[in-house]
Write an enzyme that holds these catalytic residues in place. Structure first.
Site, PDB file in Angstrom:
ATOM      1  N   ASP A 228       0.692  -1.220   0.025  1.00 30.38           N
ATOM      2  CA  ASP A 228      -0.104   0.178   0.019  1.00 30.38           C
ATOM      3  C   ASP A 228       0.952   1.288  -0.228  1.00 30.38           C
ATOM      4  O   ASP A 228       0.344   2.269  -0.217  1.00 30.38           O
ATOM      5  CB  ASP A 228      -1.010  -0.009   1.260  1.00 30.38           C
ATOM      6  CG  ASP A 228      -2.164  -0.054   1.013  1.00 30.38           C
ATOM      7  OD1 ASP A 228      -2.778  -0.499  -0.248  1.00 30.38           O
ATOM      8  OD2 ASP A 228      -3.281   0.298   1.610  1.00 30.38           O
TER       9      ASP A 228
ATOM     10  N   ASP B 164     -11.531  -6.342  10.429  1.00 34.68           N
ATOM     11  CA  ASP B 164     -11.646  -7.837  10.602  1.00 34.68           C
ATOM     12  C   ASP B 164     -12.609  -8.353  11.366  1.00 34.68           C
ATOM     13  O   ASP B 164     -13.386  -9.062  11.088  1.00 34.68           O
ATOM     14  CB  ASP B 164     -10.193  -8.230  11.225  1.00 34.68           C
ATOM     15  CG  ASP B 164      -9.730  -7.291  12.146  1.00 34.68           C
ATOM     16  OD1 ASP B 164     -10.383  -6.670  12.864  1.00 34.68           O
ATOM     17  OD2 ASP B 164      -8.212  -7.451  12.260  1.00 34.68           O
TER      18      ASP B 164
END
Length: 707
Positions: free
Chosen positions: A121, A424
């Site tokens: 990223d 998550d």
């Protein structure tokens, strides 16, 4: 029952205090206010304790049989896509990243059915260069691992733990492989130090043309490069065996386009992998969690391919273990009771938490599909079989663009959920609410994955601050388990989720309990029954039972007596700093205010200085240069307050014995804090400014109007 008796005692005495207040013209008002606060705190702590018991009702342990899997399904094993995520080349060194990649490339699994994707990223050409080096080194590393069955399969971890060059059987192979690794390591470190990739290296691969002077971390186009094409039978290792597919991805980023952090990265990986390999099983790993068991894939598949209930399983979550935990777990990072009991209890009701790393997913469920008995691996297919590498890369770039998700369900009903720092946990909850079950599997022989735990006090607190804030945001959002999960998951699962989602608000009663009793002690206000009273029994029993059971539970899970004591210190410190700040930040954001500590970012994975590392290994608490943090002012102020109240009431009347004992326990827990404040002179001690601020805060606490 003891908790209920405590509530009754508080309520009766508050009523009594109010009556006396009317008779004495308000002389008891201070006592009534303190007692009311104690009642509210004890009710909150009592209800939270009940939630923590829900995860102990259905503790389940699993034992997969990988040899049976091989006998039945070796020719029908599904493809597996492995995602490794990194975000910053400075905080997460490329060498750390590629060691994780190399550890999974060497899995004991058919290479033609395995693809490894690295999501960068940060868009760093040095990370790409490191992966290019890894793609070359793996051609000797993979056969070395398979030939000699070495563990772990992270080169850095393996060579640090083993010195097998004296073994005649493979001394030459060992020496050659280590030499190649050290040479690769040296080249990558040189590039990291200089900050650029040498021109002669850039000429070796056309992928470097994707970077130019205008490319920055937060502004670059999509980059997708297939470094090893697993479809090509000519892509072989040093022994002539086929290699897994290896792909580099850096999704497009633009300054004014939301990128949704790790959730956005994972969703881009899901789409890119669908274009290239489209394996029905996905493993996602953080860049610092290397594989410690080469059979982890096969173990996870035992759950997915189970004839009786495999079709129900959405994901298999492995625990987060750390390679650098000290003997007595100085900062309480190991979480042995959490791994051995609590998470296993949630898994027992089919609601194992998705913890963000070390998790095997069924692609269909991760992409938003509802549970269906008809949904099998047979319905899946491998993508891109007929396309060239160039065509695959171009197709993958399109789905990695930051504008691709506009007007779609990505981040809502597809992929990982956006809008929450702990994407998550909330993603796992939404999957379970679509009818899927999840499994928590903690291998008994060896951890499947190993990472690096924080080795400084501040880093440990910052990590928990980020986790607790994100989880509390889930609780106060539409995804609250009692609302979103109503009639979709079991009540025990809803309560079990709240054990973690309520970390932040439970800090308020804990703070009250460690602040008000010592202040009342200084003001000669009694908050507990006399030891000669029958009402003292539930308080004494509750204290003994809670700590006694916790100690036995910890020892049964492999803790030492000292590590349990260290955990009690961290339990107190987290709830009066990390969780407290998380509570105020999450609440403030919900009300439209900015957070108090918005600057906290990614936890650094880079190695600390040798002095910090030495103190950590010697289990000396590291406050260090960050000791000006407001966290440490809170810690030292509470420690000094309890020390003052304990010292001034040594010759106490009988009715103050419980409060003095409570302050005494808090003093014992904070002994390392006093040591860092008054005795230690090393760079890891608390600064004098922290002591001054704490000393100035004590009179202000003493003069609070409620007293």
């Amino acid at each position: 029952m003891a908790i209920c008796f405590i509530w009754i005692y508080r309520f009766r005495n508050i009523i009594s205090s109010e009556r006396k207040e009317e008779e004495e013209g308000g002389g008891r008002r201070r006592r009534a206010a303190a007692w009311m606060g104690m009642l509210v705190s004890e009710v909150m702590l009592g209800v939270y304790w009940i939630f923590t018991q829900s995860v102990r009702w259905s503790v389940v342990y699993h034992s997969p049989f990988i040899h049976t899997l091989s006998l039945r399904y070796e020719e029908k094993l599904p493809g597996v896509d492995i995602f490794v995520c990194t975000a910053d080349a400075k905080l997460e060194p490329p060498l750390l990243v590629i060691n994780t990649v190399l550890s999974v490339l060497a899995y004991n699994y058919p290479p033609e059915k395995m693809s490894v994707y690295l999501s960068d990223d940060g868009g760093s050409e040095i990370v790409f260069y490191a992966l290019l080096e890894a793609s070359r080194f793996c051609r000797c590393w993979i056969p070395f691992c398979h030939k000699f069955k070495v563990e772990p399969r992270s080169p850095d971890a393996y060579f640090a733990q083993h010195n097998d060059k004296d073994k005649v059987v493979f001394s030459q192979d060992w020496a050659n492989t280590k030499k190649l690794y050290e040479e690769m390591r040296s080249r990558i470190e040189e590039a990291m130090e200089s900050g650029i990739v040498p021109d002669e290296i850039k000429k070796q691969h056309k992928g470097f043309s994707e970077w130019n002077k205008n490319t920055t971390k937060n502004d670059h186009h999509s980059i997708v490069k297939i470094l090893i094409d697993g479809r090509d039978r000519k892509e072989v290792d040093a022994c002539g065996n086929q290699l897994p597919t290896l792909v580099y991805l850096s999704r497009e980023k633009k300054p004014h386009k939301p990128h949704n952090f790790k959730a956005g990265s994972m969703n881009a990986l899901i789409r890119v992998s669908a274009e290239i390999s489209n394996a029905p099983i996905i493993l996602n790993l953080d860049c610092d969690m290397y594989s410690n068991n080469a059979d982890s894939v096969r173990e996870a598949l035992c759950f997915f391919m189970d004839e009786e209930r495999g079709h129900q399983i959405s994901y298999v979550q492995y625990p987060q273990h750390y390679a650098n935990i000290t003997k007595n777990d100085l900062y309480g990072n190991a979480g042995r009771v959490t791994h051995e009991i609590e998470l296993a209890g949630l898994g027992g009701v089919g609601a194992a938490l998705y913890c963000g790393t070390g998790c095997f997913h069924r692609r269909a469920s991760l992409c938003g599909k509802k549970y269906s008995k008809e949904l099998r691996f047979d319905n899946e297919f491998r993508g891109g079989m007929e396309k060239s590498i160039e065509e695959l890369e171009e197709a993958a770039k399109c789905v990695a663009n930051c504008s691709y998700e506009e007007g779609t369900q990505w981040g809502k009903h597809m992929g990982l959920v956006y809008g929450c720092p702990v994407e998550d946990i909330v993603t796992g909850l939404t999957i379970q609410c679509r009818g899927w079950k999840s499994v928590y599997y903690n291998p008994r022989n060896a951890p499947a994955f190993l990472g690096m735990a924080p080795i400084t006090f501040e880093a440990a607190l910052v990590q928990h601050k980020r986790w607790s804030e994100g989880m509390f945001q889930i609780f106060i959002s539409k995804y609250c388990p009692f609302i979103y999960g109503y009639r979709k998951i079991k009540l025990a699962a809803q309560m079990g989720y709240c054990c973690y989602l309520l970390w932040a608000p439970i800090s308020v009663p804990v703070l009250y309990y460690v602040t008000v009793p010592p202040l009342c002690l200084l003001h000669n206000i009694s908050l507990f029954p006399k030891v000669t009273s029958i009402w003292f029994v539930p308080f004494a029993y509750m204290f003994a039972a809670r700590n006694g059971f916790g100690l036995v539970e910890s020892l049964s899970c492999g803790e030492t007596l000292k590590s349990w004591w260290n955990l009690q210190r961290m339990w107190l410190v987290r709830r009066t700093t990390s969780y407290l700040f998380a509570f105020f930040d999450a609440t403030g954001r919900q009300l439209g205010f900015s957070g108090t500590t918005a600057a906290f970012t990614l936890t650094a994975k880079a190695a600390e200085t040798s002095q910090v590392q030495r103190r950590y290994e010697e289990e000396i608490m590291e406050f260090g240069s960050a000791s000006r943090s407001i966290f440490f002012t809170f810690i030292s102020t509470l420690a000094l307050l309890n020390l003052l109240s304990f010292a001034t009431k040594l010759a106490f009347p009988l009715q103050f014995l419980p409060q003095v004992a409570l302050s005494g326990v808090i003093v014992m827990v904070n002994l390392p804090v006093y040591d860092a404040l008054f005795r230690r002179k090393d760079s890891g001690s608390l600064s004098s400014s922290v002591l001054i601020r704490s000393m100035l805060a004590l009179p202000l606490l003493y003069l609070l109007p409620i007293f």
